[in-house]
Design a protein around this motif. Structure first.
Motif, short mmCIF file in Angstrom:
data_model
loop_
_atom_site.label_atom_id
_atom_site.label_comp_id
_atom_site.label_asym_id
_atom_site.label_seq_id
_atom_site.Cartn_x
_atom_site.Cartn_y
_atom_site.Cartn_z
N PHE A 89 0.83 -1.21 0.00
CA PHE A 89 0.00 0.00 0.00
C PHE A 89 0.86 1.26 0.00
CE2 PHE A 89 -2.27 3.32 2.40
CZ PHE A 89 -3.42 3.44 1.64
N ALA A 90 1.99 1.22 0.73
CA ALA A 90 2.87 2.39 0.82
C ALA A 90 3.52 2.73 -0.51
CB ALA A 90 3.95 2.16 1.88
N GLU A 91 3.61 1.75 -1.42
CA GLU A 91 4.23 1.99 -2.72
C GLU A 91 3.26 2.48 -3.78
OE1 GLU A 91 7.43 1.83 -3.20
OE2 GLU A 91 7.79 1.18 -1.12
N LEU A 92 1.98 2.48 -3.46
CA LEU A 92 0.98 2.91 -4.45
C LEU A 92 1.00 4.42 -4.59
CD1 LEU A 92 -2.02 0.61 -3.44
CD2 LEU A 92 -0.38 0.27 -5.30
N PRO A 93 1.16 4.94 -5.81
CA PRO A 93 1.26 6.40 -5.99
C PRO A 93 -0.02 7.13 -5.63
CG PRO A 93 1.12 5.27 -8.11
CD PRO A 93 1.31 4.21 -7.08
N GLN A 94 -1.18 6.51 -5.88
CA GLN A 94 -2.43 7.22 -5.61
C GLN A 94 -2.69 7.40 -4.11
OE1 GLN A 94 -2.07 4.25 -7.00
NE2 GLN A 94 -3.85 2.90 -6.72
N TYR A 95 -2.03 6.59 -3.28
CA TYR A 95 -2.20 6.73 -1.84
C TYR A 95 -0.97 7.31 -1.16
CZ TYR A 95 -6.23 3.69 -2.55
OH TYR A 95 -7.41 3.15 -3.00
N ASN A 96 0.15 7.35 -1.87
CA ASN A 96 1.38 7.86 -1.30
C ASN A 96 1.42 9.38 -1.43
OD1 ASN A 96 3.88 8.05 -0.17
ND2 ASN A 96 5.00 7.29 -1.96
N SER A 97 0.58 10.04 -0.67
CA SER A 97 0.49 11.49 -0.70
C SER A 97 0.41 12.01 0.72
CB SER A 97 -0.74 11.94 -1.51
OG SER A 97 -1.91 11.41 -0.93
#
Length: 290
Positions: A89-97
């Protein structure tokens, strides 16, 4: 006459003692649990051994949306099988904000539920079934207790302690000492015991606590030259993690510090029937290895 009666009573007591040792399905003084002993079997759910038992009858209530999310995310953070999902999950760009911790928790819960739902339907392993149960989250309805017995400790909530001369609401969670990170012990006061319920009849007990501000070394916690820890119970942490698993806590007492008004000295408690024995010094000379 008195001697004959005494002998009769002694013989009767010995006969009753002999009989009660063979009554496995009836509680006697030889097989009853100790006051602070867990009576749950060593079951397993999400890698947690389900030991411990509540004290008294539980009162049903519904958790708020925030409480439900806090409890759910804490259980997942402490579940070993969920850690790879956190890393993904931490590597997902859409959530890594730049999200707040609360928004990030809500996003992960939603993402994790959808991710686990896509697991193969033919996988009927115990681990997969428990992940599915965890991903759906606990039910809104829970049972709240004023006390809990676990690991040789008997805990009660601070509201329960108000009416007693004894104290059993003090808790401590020993911090994890990571690499180059100072271990922090978290001291708090038990506010309520919550029994979460998941699909499949699975349950987990959580303690909801008020945690002392152990990060402020001057106003929240301090250690004197003799190593005694004192805490300011009125200075609490403003955090989104009030919950902790019941099997993670140990018990402490808070004694009034007569030299510093408003402060309390922490006294850690040994579990009942467990004694801290000093190791004997080995005075034998050990020959040097060549």
């Amino acid at each position: 006459m008195q001697r004959a009666l005494l002998q009769r009573d002694t013989l009767l007591q010995r006969c009753m003692t002999l009989c009660t040792r063979y009554l496995s399905d009836i509680q006697t003084k030889f097989n009853k649990l100790d006051r602070n002993e867990d009576d749950n079997e060593m079951e397993d759910f999400l890698g947690f051994s389900l030991v411990g038992r509540p004290v008294g009858g539980g009162k049903p209530r519904n958790l708020s949306t925030q409480e439900l999310e806090q409890a759910h995310i804490y259980v997942m953070k402490n579940t070993e099988d969920v850690q790879p999902y956190f890393e993904e999950f931490a590597e997902l760009p859409q959530y890594n904000s730049s999200q707040t911790s609360q928004n990030e928790s809500a996003s992960f819960i939603k993402w994790f539920r959808e991710k686990v739902a896509r697991l193969p339907n033919n996988d009927k392993s115990k681990e997969t079934e428990e992940l599915l149960s965890l991903s759906r989250g606990p039910f809104v309805g829970v049972k709240c207790y004023t006390g809990y017995v676990i690991n040789g400790f008997r805990f009660h909530t601070k509201d329960h302690d108000k009416h007693l001369k004894t104290q059993s609401s003090g808790v401590v969670v020993v911090g994890d000492n990571g690499v180059d990170v100072e271990a922090v012990d978290y001291y708090g006061v038990l506010r309520k015991v919550v029994e979460l319920q998941f699909l499949g009849g699975r349950t987990l007990a959580l303690f909801c606590c008020d945690w002392c501000d152990v990060y402020d070394k001057g106003k929240g916690v301090k250690v004197d030259e003799n190593g005694f820890v004192s805490v300011n119970l009125k200075r609490t942490l403003k955090m989104n993690e009030p919950f902790v698993l019941a099997n993670q806590v140990s018990q402490v007492f808070y004694l009034d510090d007569n030299l510093n008004k408003g402060w309390h000295v922490v006294v850690k408690v040994q579990p009942r029937e467990i004694y801290a024995m000093m190791a004997e010094d080995n005075n034998e000379e050990v020959p040097n290895e060549i």
